[in-house]
Write an enzyme that holds these catalytic residues in place. Structure first.
Site, PDB file in Angstrom:
ATOM      1  N   CYS A  74       0.830  -1.213   0.000  1.00  0.00           N
ATOM      2  CA  CYS A  74       0.000   0.000   0.000  1.00  0.00           C
ATOM      3  C   CYS A  74       0.866   1.266   0.000  1.00  0.00           C
ATOM      4  O   CYS A  74       1.897   1.329   0.679  1.00  0.00           O
ATOM      5  CB  CYS A  74      -0.922  -0.004   1.208  1.00  0.00           C
ATOM      6  SG  CYS A  74      -2.070   1.379   1.228  1.00  0.00           S
ATOM      7  N   CYS A  78       0.152   4.911   6.982  1.00  0.00           N
ATOM      8  CA  CYS A  78      -0.515   4.690   8.273  1.00  0.00           C
ATOM      9  C   CYS A  78       0.482   4.002   9.212  1.00  0.00           C
ATOM     10  O   CYS A  78       0.940   2.890   8.911  1.00  0.00           O
ATOM     11  CB  CYS A  78      -1.756   3.831   8.080  1.00  0.00           C
ATOM     12  SG  CYS A  78      -2.812   4.428   6.738  1.00  0.00           S
ATOM     13  N   CYS A 210     -19.599   1.492   8.441  1.00  0.00           N
ATOM     14  CA  CYS A 210     -18.814   0.842   9.484  1.00  0.00           C
ATOM     15  C   CYS A 210     -17.591   1.718   9.700  1.00  0.00           C
ATOM     16  O   CYS A 210     -16.752   1.848   8.803  1.00  0.00           O
ATOM     17  CB  CYS A 210     -18.405  -0.563   9.046  1.00  0.00           C
ATOM     18  SG  CYS A 210     -17.268  -1.365  10.205  1.00  0.00           S
ATOM     19  N   ARG A 282     -17.930  -3.577  17.501  1.00  0.00           N
ATOM     20  CA  ARG A 282     -17.128  -4.758  17.164  1.00  0.00           C
ATOM     21  C   ARG A 282     -15.789  -4.758  17.908  1.00  0.00           C
ATOM     22  O   ARG A 282     -14.993  -3.844  17.750  1.00  0.00           O
ATOM     23  CB  ARG A 282     -16.891  -4.799  15.648  1.00  0.00           C
ATOM     24  CG  ARG A 282     -18.201  -4.721  14.878  1.00  0.00           C
ATOM     25  CD  ARG A 282     -18.060  -4.985  13.405  1.00  0.00           C
ATOM     26  NE  ARG A 282     -19.309  -4.683  12.713  1.00  0.00           N
ATOM     27  CZ  ARG A 282     -20.338  -5.516  12.567  1.00  0.00           C
ATOM     28  NH1 ARG A 282     -20.272  -6.742  13.050  1.00  0.00           N
ATOM     29  NH2 ARG A 282     -21.448  -5.145  11.943  1.00  0.00           N
TER      30      ARG A 282
HETATM   31 FE1  SF4 Z   1      -2.916   1.160   3.326  1.00  0.00          FE
HETATM   32 FE2  SF4 Z   1      -3.289   2.581   5.556  1.00  0.00          FE
HETATM   33 FE3  SF4 Z   1      -5.176   0.847   4.704  1.00  0.00          FE
HETATM   34 FE4  SF4 Z   1      -2.806  -0.020   5.712  1.00  0.00          FE
HETATM   35  S1  SF4 Z   1      -4.431   1.096   6.814  1.00  0.00           S
HETATM   36  S2  SF4 Z   1      -3.846  -0.797   3.911  1.00  0.00           S
HETATM   37  S3  SF4 Z   1      -1.379   1.554   4.926  1.00  0.00           S
HETATM   38  S4  SF4 Z   1      -4.489   2.714   3.676  1.00  0.00           S
END
Ligand code: SF4
Ligand code: SAM
Ligand code: DTB
Length: 346
Positions: A74, A78, A210, A282
């Site tokens: 990704c 994050c 959600c 949840r």
């Molecule tokens: Fe990508 Fe953030 Fe989702 Fe992880 S939480 S898959 S880094 S967008």
């Protein structure tokens, strides 16, 4: 303002009937929520359980199955996430799974007792094209198996939300994760406002929302309460609120974070239950670090759903047999599928 006045209007969301004596507010302040959150623990749990039983008549827990249909690689940053390409976490980037494979896994989940099947993709946003078309086929297939279908695919456009709705999608997961104030410390590649915009598109398309967050990322208690205020003060409460405890993953910036105390999770769940009485709350990531008793306390505080199966998206989850024993020992029944389709106050 309570939304009693709106009862009876056409709503686009579904869920349990919240009795009139339970107020549904959308004007919370952080100070008010903080006062609830900080209530002596047993009073807090008692209050949350009272709200819970007024709305949900029995102590059923929904079993949801989670599948990573597109793992790793990704582009987002994050700081909790093992699937961000920029962190060396050992999670390899994979291609989108084949529709048939996903439906095979959904069938197994249904046989094991799941009534909801959640598909997660490590995407920043959805892109139109053959991959999205496959996801739409997955949604149609899961619905045809008689389960609720939920997707979490990152940001969405209005037309993509509409196509997911047409395919029969029950719910879309898109977490706020933390407060608006804390957000920039956790993620820099998108904004809180981007998050809220996607949630509004999901709602406008008539898909259940959600949305929840994670505790244990170094946020303050006010950040936790602030996130709950943002969720509860939307025009409609989310139908589903996942509460995750951070699973610290080696290689991510939050790898060294201290485990949250189980009781912090209990407070967060109880507060979510009191603010959003009709939502499914949840108990999501982090169950492996909770004792059976702590998990039961979370349920007493209003959690009425868990993810079951040995893996969440990429990290471990309690074993199926251990979960079934936990529920059976406590006399907790798995929730039956909701086939009423009745509109609800939210
Ligand atoms: Fe990508 Fe953030 Fe989702 Fe992880 S939480 S898959 S880094 S967008
Ligand atoms: N890429 C999509 C997105 O970000 O919306 C969907 C997948 S993402 C992995 C789904 C959610 O999993 C995140 O919003 C976050 O709340 C949760 N999550 C991810 N890693 C986690 C971790 N290490 N501990 C707890 N929760 C986590
Ligand atoms: C949510 O709030 N938690 C689930 C689900 N929604 C998609 C995901 C938890 C992921 C935990 C980290 C992992 O297993 O990769």
């Amino acid at each position: 303002m309570s939304d009693h006045a709106f009862t009876g209007h056409a709503h686009t969301h579904h869920g349990p009937a919240v009795p009139q004596e339970i107020p549904l507010r959308h004007d919370w302040t952080v100070a008010e929520v903080r006062a609830i959150h900080d209530t002596p623990l047993l009073d807090l749990v008692y209050r949350a359980q009272t709200v819970h039983r007024a709305v949900f008549k029995d102590n059923a827990v929904q079993l949801c199955s989670l599948l990573s249909i597109k793992t790793g690689g990704c582009s987002e940053d994050c700081s909790y996430c093992p699937q961000a390409a920029r962190y060396d976490t050992g999670v390899k980037a994979e291609k989108l799974m084949q529709v048939q494979q996903v439906l095979e896994s959904a069938k197994q989940a249904r046989q094991a007792g799941a009534t909801r099947f959640c598909m997660g993709a490590a995407w920043r946003e959805v892109k139109d094209g053959p991959q999205f078309d496959s996801v739409l086929d997955m949604v149609r297939g899961v619905r045809a198996l008689g389960m609720e279908a939920c997707c979490t695919l990152g940001m969405l456009s209005d037309s993509q939300a509409k196509r997911l709705k047409e395919a029969g999608l029950t719910a879309y997961n898109h977490n706020l994760d933390t407060s608006a104030e804390k957000y920039g410390d956790i993620i820099s590649t998108r904004t809180y406002d981007d998050r809220l915009k996607t949630l509004a598109r999901v709602r406008a398309a008539g898909i259940s929302v959600c949305s929840g967050g994670i505790i244990g990322m170094g946020e303050s208690i006010d950040d936790r309460c602030g996130m709950l205020v943002t969720l509860a003060n939307q025009e409609h409460h989310p139908e589903s609120v996942p509460v995750n405890a951070l699973v610290p993953v080696e290689g991510t910036p939050l790898a060294g974070s201290k485990q949250v105390e189980p009781v912090e999770l209990v407070r967060m769940i109880a507060t979510a239950r009191i603010l959003m009485p009709g939502a499914m709350v949840r108990l999501s990531a982090g169950r492996l670090s909770l004792s059976q008793e702590a998990q039961l306390l979370c349920m007493l505080a209003g959690a009425n759903s868990i993810f079951f199966g040995d893996t969440l998206l990429t990290t471990a989850n309690p074993e199926f047999a251990a979960d079934m024993k936990l529920l059976a020992d406590a006399g907790v029944k798995p929730l039956e599928p909701d086939t009423t389709g009745a509109p609800a106050r939210s």
